[in-house]
Write a protein that holds these residues in place. Structure first.
Motif, mmCIF file in Angstrom:
data_model
loop_
_atom_site.group_PDB
_atom_site.id
_atom_site.type_symbol
_atom_site.label_atom_id
_atom_site.label_comp_id
_atom_site.label_asym_id
_atom_site.label_seq_id
_atom_site.Cartn_x
_atom_site.Cartn_y
_atom_site.Cartn_z
ATOM 1 N N LEU A 326 0.762 -1.182 0.053
ATOM 2 C CA LEU A 326 0.061 -0.294 0.080
ATOM 3 C C LEU A 326 0.745 1.372 0.046
ATOM 4 O O LEU A 326 0.837 2.199 -0.741
ATOM 5 C CB LEU A 326 -1.001 0.140 1.176
ATOM 6 N N GLY A 327 1.912 1.316 0.836
ATOM 7 C CA GLY A 327 2.841 2.359 0.944
ATOM 8 C C GLY A 327 3.555 2.642 -0.361
ATOM 9 O O GLY A 327 3.544 3.733 -0.913
ATOM 10 N N ASN A 328 3.976 1.665 -1.084
ATOM 11 C CA ASN A 328 4.416 1.513 -2.352
ATOM 12 C C ASN A 328 3.379 2.336 -3.652
ATOM 13 O O ASN A 328 3.974 2.925 -4.429
ATOM 14 C CB ASN A 328 5.096 0.443 -3.028
ATOM 15 N N ALA A 329 2.449 1.795 -3.364
ATOM 16 C CA ALA A 329 1.075 2.165 -4.314
ATOM 17 C C ALA A 329 1.004 3.548 -4.081
ATOM 18 O O ALA A 329 1.018 4.494 -5.142
ATOM 19 C CB ALA A 329 0.067 1.553 -4.242
ATOM 20 N N ILE A 330 1.144 4.200 -2.982
ATOM 21 C CA ILE A 330 0.813 5.515 -2.694
ATOM 22 C C ILE A 330 1.811 6.229 -3.050
ATOM 23 O O ILE A 330 1.844 7.434 -3.687
ATOM 24 C CB ILE A 330 0.231 5.809 -1.080
ATOM 25 N N ALA A 331 3.184 5.893 -2.971
ATOM 26 C CA ALA A 331 4.249 6.655 -3.258
ATOM 27 C C ALA A 331 4.255 6.756 -4.978
ATOM 28 O O ALA A 331 4.763 7.891 -5.285
ATOM 29 C CB ALA A 331 5.508 5.841 -2.813
ATOM 30 N N ALA A 332 3.983 5.796 -5.767
ATOM 31 C CA ALA A 332 3.929 5.861 -6.987
ATOM 32 C C ALA A 332 2.848 6.825 -7.370
ATOM 33 O O ALA A 332 3.215 7.438 -8.627
ATOM 34 C CB ALA A 332 3.499 4.224 -7.431
ATOM 35 N N GLN A 333 1.663 6.877 -6.951
ATOM 36 C CA GLN A 333 0.604 7.764 -7.388
ATOM 37 C C GLN A 333 -0.345 7.672 -6.113
ATOM 38 O O GLN A 333 -1.231 6.678 -6.057
ATOM 39 C CB GLN A 333 0.123 7.405 -8.496
ATOM 40 N N PRO A 334 -0.576 8.791 -5.520
ATOM 41 C CA PRO A 334 -1.676 8.671 -4.244
ATOM 42 C C PRO A 334 -2.941 8.988 -4.846
ATOM 43 O O PRO A 334 -3.723 10.155 -4.888
ATOM 44 C CB PRO A 334 -1.263 10.082 -3.507
ATOM 45 N N LEU A 335 -3.621 7.711 -5.434
ATOM 46 C CA LEU A 335 -4.919 7.805 -6.050
ATOM 47 C C LEU A 335 -6.067 7.886 -4.836
ATOM 48 O O LEU A 335 -5.840 7.441 -3.694
ATOM 49 C CB LEU A 335 -5.128 6.479 -6.842
ATOM 50 N N ARG A 336 -7.204 8.485 -5.323
ATOM 51 C CA ARG A 336 -8.137 8.733 -4.153
ATOM 52 C C ARG A 336 -8.699 7.581 -3.858
ATOM 53 O O ARG A 336 -9.046 7.201 -2.754
ATOM 54 C CB ARG A 336 -9.235 9.486 -5.035
ATOM 55 N N GLU A 356 3.632 7.606 13.468
ATOM 56 C CA GLU A 356 4.342 8.560 12.523
ATOM 57 C C GLU A 356 4.807 7.905 11.180
ATOM 58 O O GLU A 356 4.582 8.686 10.055
ATOM 59 C CB GLU A 356 5.624 8.701 13.397
ATOM 60 N N ALA A 357 5.355 6.819 11.190
ATOM 61 C CA ALA A 357 5.619 6.046 9.928
ATOM 62 C C ALA A 357 4.290 5.788 9.006
ATOM 63 O O ALA A 357 4.385 6.131 7.956
ATOM 64 C CB ALA A 357 6.267 4.720 10.303
ATOM 65 N N ASN A 358 3.297 5.569 9.647
ATOM 66 C CA ASN A 358 1.836 5.518 8.676
ATOM 67 C C ASN A 358 1.532 6.974 8.198
ATOM 68 O O ASN A 358 1.255 7.102 7.122
ATOM 69 C CB ASN A 358 0.690 5.070 9.542
ATOM 70 N N PHE A 359 1.648 7.905 9.107
ATOM 71 C CA PHE A 359 1.600 9.558 8.658
ATOM 72 C C PHE A 359 2.382 9.839 7.374
ATOM 73 O O PHE A 359 1.859 10.196 6.686
ATOM 74 C CB PHE A 359 1.411 10.226 9.816
ATOM 75 N N ARG A 360 3.501 9.488 7.723
ATOM 76 C CA ARG A 360 4.419 9.781 6.867
ATOM 77 C C ARG A 360 4.307 9.109 5.300
ATOM 78 O O ARG A 360 4.304 9.788 4.280
ATOM 79 C CB ARG A 360 5.983 9.564 7.045
ATOM 80 N N ASP A 361 4.204 7.764 5.344
ATOM 81 C CA ASP A 361 4.252 7.179 4.212
ATOM 82 C C ASP A 361 2.943 6.844 3.504
ATOM 83 O O ASP A 361 2.685 6.513 2.245
ATOM 84 C CB ASP A 361 4.701 5.640 4.499
ATOM 85 N N SER A 397 2.804 17.145 11.481
ATOM 86 C CA SER A 397 2.453 16.373 10.338
ATOM 87 C C SER A 397 0.818 16.742 9.980
ATOM 88 O O SER A 397 0.889 17.051 8.711
ATOM 89 C CB SER A 397 2.410 14.924 10.478
ATOM 90 N N LEU A 398 0.047 16.953 10.777
ATOM 91 C CA LEU A 398 -1.395 17.291 10.535
ATOM 92 C C LEU A 398 -1.343 18.730 10.066
ATOM 93 O O LEU A 398 -2.155 19.234 9.017
ATOM 94 C CB LEU A 398 -2.158 16.933 11.635
ATOM 95 N N LEU A 399 -0.591 19.645 10.725
ATOM 96 C CA LEU A 399 -0.370 21.043 10.434
ATOM 97 C C LEU A 399 -0.160 21.117 8.997
ATOM 98 O O LEU A 399 -0.604 21.693 8.058
ATOM 99 C CB LEU A 399 0.494 21.711 11.369
#
Length: 454
Positions: A326-336, A356-361, A397-399
């Protein structure tokens, strides 16, 4: 345009460069006085001057071929090298046609005749009967009209230089990232001053890049390339039919290893789907239907989820992605369509560092792409898990994410109220002071504290 009827004084008004107009005025005056050889000579001078002026504009836009010619021209001028200047003058039409493409090949044929006739007029050339070359008024008038129509009235348009310029530009930090801004940028910088056949070639190069991954340095710029091709479709519409035919042929003959790219391409340009050959549609559909989320490697294939024919099987693939995929897919293209999985994974974070890692990735890559509903879901995911709202990095991160949201896409007031009330109960308002201030920027005010004993 009929050279026999146009008013030469009106022709003068169509010339772009003031100095070119002065030189061409000499040609018009000579024509009216009956000095036809002098008229052709002045017309050639105006033409060469105008091409040099166009080269200076093209050079300023980054055209390397124009810059190279000007380097030789200016060096010969500074050295008073008449022989070199005459050589450059004799070849400028060929250079303008082949190298800078400031002149097309049909125009070159007409203008080459002007150069030849000017040569006969400017030099004591005699025929076998020892008669001095005397152009007819009709011939001179034709040359005058051609000089203005084909060069002096034209904008300096880029030729092959567009590809070298774009190659450097799209890799730079100055190239826009927002889709709408890319449309305007590509139109103004590349399409407005490029010849139609070069725009067609440009569009085909963009399409080939999306479908075959060439040149390789454009690979990380996938979204920019898609938006650039959309700009060609929308801002240079007359060239799109030819580009479409070339792209359709490319997809129909695409190697199997590039089919995931074709699926992503169809997701971005769904109008191509019904135009493809039936065997091609079958191959692409089978590729989607048999994609295994556990072995997925070409994540851009998921962009095909926007096409109705691909949607159900690709949603199944998205649902089956583990956290790393999932992280790789979002990094490739953050689709809705990846957002529900992303916010769910974040909401279920099992530790502060994991949060923190989940928010970042999983969350941060969606910055600037989330609507009000998605931001409501994010605020809920923060407050529903202590590993999230109490993680050290969550407020910052939220800010950052909220500051990237346009006013129309800010969280709803109800979601903000629930978020604020939770932080107040947990004694974390000071920790989230900057976030609260950002949420108040559009007029929202925190709800008053309710009397628990009322």
């Amino acid at each position: 345009m009929d050279a026999g009827f146009i008013d030469l004084d009106i022709l003068l008004t169509r010339i772009r460069q003031p100095q070119s107009k002065i030189y061409f005025l000499d040609a018009v005056k000579a024509y009216k006085a009956g000095a036809l050889r002098a008229s052709l000579t002045s017309a050639w001078v105006a033409l060469v001057y105008d091409l040099i002026a166009k080269y200076r504009e093209l050079s300023a836009l980054g055209d390397a071929a124009a810059a190279a010619f000007l380097h030789d021209w200016d060096a010969a001028t500074a050295a008073d090298d008449v022989r070199k200047l005459l050589q450059l003058e004799a070849t400028i039409l060929d250079d303008a046609t082949t190298n800078t493409q400031a002149v097309n090949r049909i125009a070159h044929k007409h203008l080459e005749r002007l150069r030849e006739d000017r040569h006969l007029c400017a030099h004591p050339a005699f025929s076998a009967e020892a008669e001095l070359f005397e152009p007819s008024p009709e011939l001179v008038r034709l040359h005058l009209v051609n000089a203005v129509d084909l060069v002096l009235s034209q904008e300096p348009l880029q030729g092959k230089a567009i590809f070298d310029l774009f190659d450097v530009d799209v890799l730079s930090t100055g190239f826009p990232t927002a889709h709408v801004r890319i449309l305007d940028y590509v139109e103004q910088r590349y399409l407005a001053r490029v010849r139609a056949h070069n725009i067609r070639n440009f569009g085909m190069v963009l399409g080939k890049s999306l479908l075959k991954g060439v040149p390789p340095q454009w690979e990380p710029q996938h979204r920019k390339i898609v938006s650039s091709l959309v700009a060609v479709r929308e801002r240079a519409a007359p060239t799109w039919p030819d580009i479409s035919l070339a792209i359709i042929g490319l997809i129909n003959n695409l190697e199997p290893e590039h089919r995931p790219r074709a699926i992503a391409f169809i997701g971005a340009f769904p109008d191509f789907w019904p135009l493809l050959q039936e065997p091609t549609r079958t191959a692409l559909q089978e590729t989607v239907d048999h994609t295994d989320p556990a072995t997925l490697a070409e994540y851009r294939l998921l962009a095909g989820v926007s096409l109705p024919q691909f949607r159900e099987p690709l949603l199944h693939v998205i649902a089956g992605l583990d956290r790393d995929h999932l992280g790789n897919a979002i990094a490739a293209q953050p689709l809705r369509d990846l957002w529900p999985r992303a916010v769910e994974e974040f909401q279920d974070s099992g530790s502060f560092r994991g949060s923190e890692a989940n928010f970042r990735d999983l969350i941060a890559p969606f910055a600037g792409r989330l609507g009000s509903q998605q931001l409501d879901e994010l605020l809920a995911a923060v407050i529903e898990n202590g590993q999230n709202w109490d993680a050290a990095d969550t407020p910052g991160s939220l800010l950052g994410l909220l500051r990237n949201a346009i006013p129309a896409d800010r969280p709803t007031h109800d979601a903000r109220n629930r978020f604020y009330d939770h932080l107040r109960r947990m004694g974390r308002l000071d920790k989230y002071a900057d976030v609260i201030a950002t949420l108040q920027a559009d007029g929202w005010t925190p709800p008053p504290q309710q009397d628990e004993h009322a």
